[in-house]
Scaffold this active site. Structure first.
Site, PDB file in Angstrom:
ATOM      1  N   CYS A 155       0.894  -1.182   0.000  1.00 40.30           N
ATOM      2  CA  CYS A 155       0.000   0.000   0.000  1.00 40.30           C
ATOM      3  C   CYS A 155       0.922   1.219   0.000  1.00 40.30           C
ATOM      4  CB  CYS A 155      -0.880   0.005   1.241  1.00 40.30           C
ATOM      5  SG  CYS A 155      -1.691  -1.565   1.572  1.00 40.30           S
ATOM      6  N   ALA A 156       1.455   1.564  -1.145  1.00 35.59           N
ATOM      7  CA  ALA A 156       2.682   2.368  -1.145  1.00 35.59           C
ATOM      8  C   ALA A 156       2.531   3.873  -1.336  1.00 35.59           C
ATOM      9  CB  ALA A 156       3.628   1.830  -2.208  1.00 35.59           C
ATOM     10  N   ALA A 157       1.444   4.348  -1.945  1.00 38.05           N
ATOM     11  CA  ALA A 157       1.384   5.784  -2.288  1.00 38.05           C
ATOM     12  C   ALA A 157       1.140   6.639  -1.044  1.00 38.05           C
ATOM     13  CB  ALA A 157       0.256   6.029  -3.296  1.00 38.05           C
ATOM     14  N   PRO A 158       1.732   7.834  -0.997  1.00 34.36           N
ATOM     15  CA  PRO A 158       2.515   8.504  -2.039  1.00 34.36           C
ATOM     16  C   PRO A 158       4.001   8.134  -2.070  1.00 34.36           C
ATOM     17  CG  PRO A 158       2.175  10.004  -0.188  1.00 34.36           C
ATOM     18  CD  PRO A 158       1.432   8.731   0.148  1.00 34.36           C
ATOM     19  N   GLY A 167       6.277   7.654   0.924  1.00 28.11           N
ATOM     20  CA  GLY A 167       7.176   7.984   2.039  1.00 28.11           C
ATOM     21  C   GLY A 167       8.010   6.772   2.434  1.00 28.11           C
ATOM     22  N   ASP A 219       1.469  -1.109   4.899  1.00 25.33           N
ATOM     23  CA  ASP A 219       1.227   0.168   5.589  1.00 25.33           C
ATOM     24  C   ASP A 219      -0.240   0.486   5.279  1.00 25.33           C
ATOM     25  OD1 ASP A 219       1.895   2.482   7.027  1.00 25.33           O
ATOM     26  OD2 ASP A 219       2.250   3.607   5.188  1.00 25.33           O
ATOM     27  N   CYS A 256      -1.520   4.225  11.047  1.00 31.21           N
ATOM     28  CA  CYS A 256      -1.381   5.504  11.753  1.00 31.21           C
ATOM     29  C   CYS A 256      -2.661   5.752  12.544  1.00 31.21           C
ATOM     30  CB  CYS A 256      -1.048   6.630  10.790  1.00 31.21           C
ATOM     31  SG  CYS A 256      -2.259   6.863   9.493  1.00 31.21           S
TER      32      CYS A 256
HETATM   33  C1  LIG Z   1      -1.412   4.661   4.849  1.00 29.84           C
HETATM   34  S1  LIG Z   1      -1.560   4.878   3.152  1.00 29.84           S
HETATM   35  C2  LIG Z   1       0.038   4.460   2.579  1.00 29.84           C
HETATM   36  C3  LIG Z   1       1.096   5.490   2.822  1.00 29.84           C
HETATM   37  C4  LIG Z   1       2.398   5.142   2.186  1.00 29.84           C
HETATM   38  N1  LIG Z   1       2.849   3.826   2.591  1.00 29.84           N
HETATM   39  C5  LIG Z   1       3.470   6.172   2.469  1.00 29.84           C
HETATM   40  O1  LIG Z   1       4.289   5.959   3.363  1.00 29.84           O
HETATM   41  O2  LIG Z   1       3.518   7.182   1.759  1.00 29.84           O
HETATM   42  C6  LIG Z   1      -2.490   3.500   2.653  1.00 29.84           C
HETATM   43  C7  LIG Z   1      -2.650   3.313   1.164  1.00 29.84           C
HETATM   44  O3  LIG Z   1      -3.487   2.177   0.941  1.00 29.84           O
HETATM   45  C8  LIG Z   1      -4.309   2.422  -0.191  1.00 29.84           C
HETATM   46  N2  LIG Z   1      -5.538   1.587  -0.128  1.00 29.84           N
HETATM   47  C9  LIG Z   1      -6.812   1.972   0.085  1.00 29.84           C
HETATM   48  N3  LIG Z   1      -7.643   0.924   0.025  1.00 29.84           N
HETATM   49  C10 LIG Z   1      -6.901  -0.158  -0.228  1.00 29.84           C
HETATM   50  C11 LIG Z   1      -7.192  -1.548  -0.414  1.00 29.84           C
HETATM   51  N4  LIG Z   1      -8.431  -2.024  -0.318  1.00 29.84           N
HETATM   52  N5  LIG Z   1      -6.158  -2.363  -0.691  1.00 29.84           N
HETATM   53  C12 LIG Z   1      -4.903  -1.895  -0.774  1.00 29.84           C
HETATM   54  N6  LIG Z   1      -4.571  -0.602  -0.597  1.00 29.84           N
HETATM   55  C13 LIG Z   1      -5.550   0.250  -0.322  1.00 29.84           C
HETATM   56  C14 LIG Z   1      -4.609   3.904  -0.112  1.00 29.84           C
HETATM   57  O4  LIG Z   1      -4.948   4.409  -1.382  1.00 29.84           O
HETATM   58  C15 LIG Z   1      -3.303   4.485   0.449  1.00 29.84           C
HETATM   59  O5  LIG Z   1      -2.484   4.951  -0.576  1.00 29.84           O
END
Ligand SMILES: C[S@@+](CC[C@H](N)C(=O)[O-])C[C@H]1O[C@@H](n2cnc3c(N)ncnc32)[C@H](O)[C@@H]1O
Length: 455
Positions: free
Chosen positions: A104-107, A109, A173, A226
């Site tokens: 779950c990588a975006a954006p 960090g 994440d 978080c």
């Molecule tokens: C906490 S954020 C990740 C932050 C990222 N790791 C960083 O450090 O920049 C969680 C991410 O999971 C994505 N997400 C949302 N629903 C999801 C799903 N059902 N499966 C996988 N990823 C999902 C979101 O779009 C979001 O980008």
């Protein structure tokens, strides 16, 4: 900031005597921070960015704010990241040469942190389910100078079919209720309801189920959120331990101000103390939870994945002889020592793919490794990503620009130089920062800085 009444009641009960300090910390200002890029920076960034102190538990981490238009930011010498979030990359601690998945990588960090820890060696798959967010992830990785990273945009359930028991380390994440970010992003409070953590936990368990299918025997799984919500934190780890008997928690070395996980907020399993909680009333950062687990499952014969998946979103094509010649002409003149893993074409775009090509077939890939350039009629035009992933010392042909000339360059203007140099492509450098490529004709550098990035 107005916290929901049910939230306050819930945490008064959970935190007991500590509740007032905890709730009062949520009304104070949040902390900002940034990491320097050890793949690039040749001097202490703290002297050039506005660092207000060192984050004690992250060697590359600082408190302070980054100017998004500074040379350091634009060339990927720094990445803006909240201080508690930086601890996740330290816990994952991937090694050069490993196969790593950031699910779950975006954006980006944490992905950028993992790239640096891996010294750009091995394979990092950075996946983001939402294509628009995946595009931002790809741009951030490009600025950071990632070479070993493939960016995909798939659901975890689709990705698991492609990579059975494949990764040495996986970071989940997870998308969460975001309680730990309330004071940084108060808009998140609007989404909160007493039921929201349980809904998030349900989604997180689905994501973890896919992650487990992709983890190698002996592999490491890091799960982070978080949020303070026990449903999404300790209770999800209990759920994992109950469903995957070979999974074992690995103790996380805690820095000053970090807390043990709370067994009493789940099923009472004392092992949960090995997880870590970062509380804003105990350290200078936002709320986070991290667990690290090892998969003790013995090696099983993995069934060869039959490609039921008929969608061919990407077809892999190799450059032809003429294209290879054009590429080699450029590489020999500017980067004579560059050793690609595998050159592949997406349309007229040339990439250096850091894994076996069949692994990306059928997937939505935004970035199949380092973008090297574009073939246009009878020429090869190098990509900004390649410049940003290179050091001045790696290039044969370098032109040093002043700060004023750098401003002209990022504005999209032609840049004039005084020296007599032979015509052709050069790596452009300003104050040791690699900034892009330019094509010299006479005393004028033709500007190839992408239009969308100009400012
Ligand atoms: C906490 S954020 C990740 C932050 C990222 N790791 C960083 O450090 O920049 C969680 C991410 O999971 C994505 N997400 C949302 N629903 C999801 C799903 N059902 N499966 C996988 N990823 C999902 C979101 O779009 C979001 O980008």
């Amino acid at each position: 900031m107005q916290l929901p009444n049910e939230f306050v009641t819930k945490y008064k009960k959970l935190m007991g005597a500590e509740a007032d300090k905890f709730l009062s910390a949520l009304t104070q200002s949040s902390y900002s921070g940034f990491r320097e890029n050890p793949l690039k920076s040749g001097q202490p960034v703290a002297t050039i960015e506005k660092a207000t102190g060192k984050v004690p538990y992250v060697p590359t981490g600082y408190y302070g704010q980054v100017n998004g238009k500074s040379l350091d930011h634009v060339t990927g010498w720094v990445y803006s990241q909240e201080p508690s979030a930086m601890f996740v990359g330290e816990v994952v601690n991937p090694q050069a040469g490993e196969r790593v998945l950031d699910l779950c990588a975006a954006p980006g960090g944490k992905t950028t942190h993992l790239v640096a820890k891996m010294n750009n060696q091995g394979l990092l798959v950075a996946n983001e389910i939402f294509p628009k967010r995946a595009k931002i992830l790809a741009e951030n990785l490009e600025r950071w100078g990632a070479k070993n990273t493939v960016v995909t945009s798939e659901s975890p359930a689709d990705l698991e079919k492609q990579f059975p028991q494949y990764f040495d380390r996986i970071l989940v994440d997870a998308p969460c209720s975001g309680e730990g970010m309330f004071r940084k992003e108060p808009a998140g409070i609007e989404y909160w309801s007493p039921e929201y953590p349980a809904e998030c936990a349900n989604r997180q368990q689905k994501i973890l189920t896919s992650a487990m299918k992709m983890l190698k025997p002996g592999g490491i799984l890091v799960y982070s959120t978080c949020t303070f919500a026990p449903e999404e934190d300790e209770q999800n780890i209990s759920w994992l331990l109950g469903n995957y008997l070979a999974l074992k928690l690995v103790p996380i070395e805690k820095a000053t101000g970090m807390d043990d996980g709370r067994p009493e907020w789940a099923d009472g399993n004392e092992e949960l103390k090995k997880t870590v909680r970062l509380f804003p009333h105990h350290l200078k950062g936002e709320g986070h939870f991290i667990a690290k687990l090892v998969n003790g499952e013995p090696e099983l014969t993995v069934k060869k994945h039959k490609k039921k998946n008929k969608r061919k979103k990407q077809s892999i094509v190799k450059p032809d002889k003429k294209q290879l010649k054009l590429f080699n002409q450029f590489a020999t003149s500017v980067f004579p020592d560059y050793q690609p893993h595998q050159l592949i074409l997406f349309g007229d775009q040339l990439y250096d793919l850091p894994l076996e090509e069949d692994k990306i077939e059928g997937l939505n890939v935004l970035r199949p490794g380092l973008h090297l350039g574009t073939f246009k009629k009878n020429r090869f035009e190098p990509a900004l990503a390649w410049a940003l992933a290179s050091l001045p010392s790696e290039a044969n042909r370098v032109i040093e620009l002043s700060k004023e000339q750098w401003h002209q360059y990022v504005h999209g203007d032609v840049v004039n130089i005084d020296d007599d140099l032979s015509n052709g492509w050069y790596l452009l450098v300003c104050d040791e920062h690699t900034i892009g490529f330019g094509k010299l004709v006479g005393k004028t550098i033709k500007n190839f800085y992408p239009k969308g990035l100009r400012f």
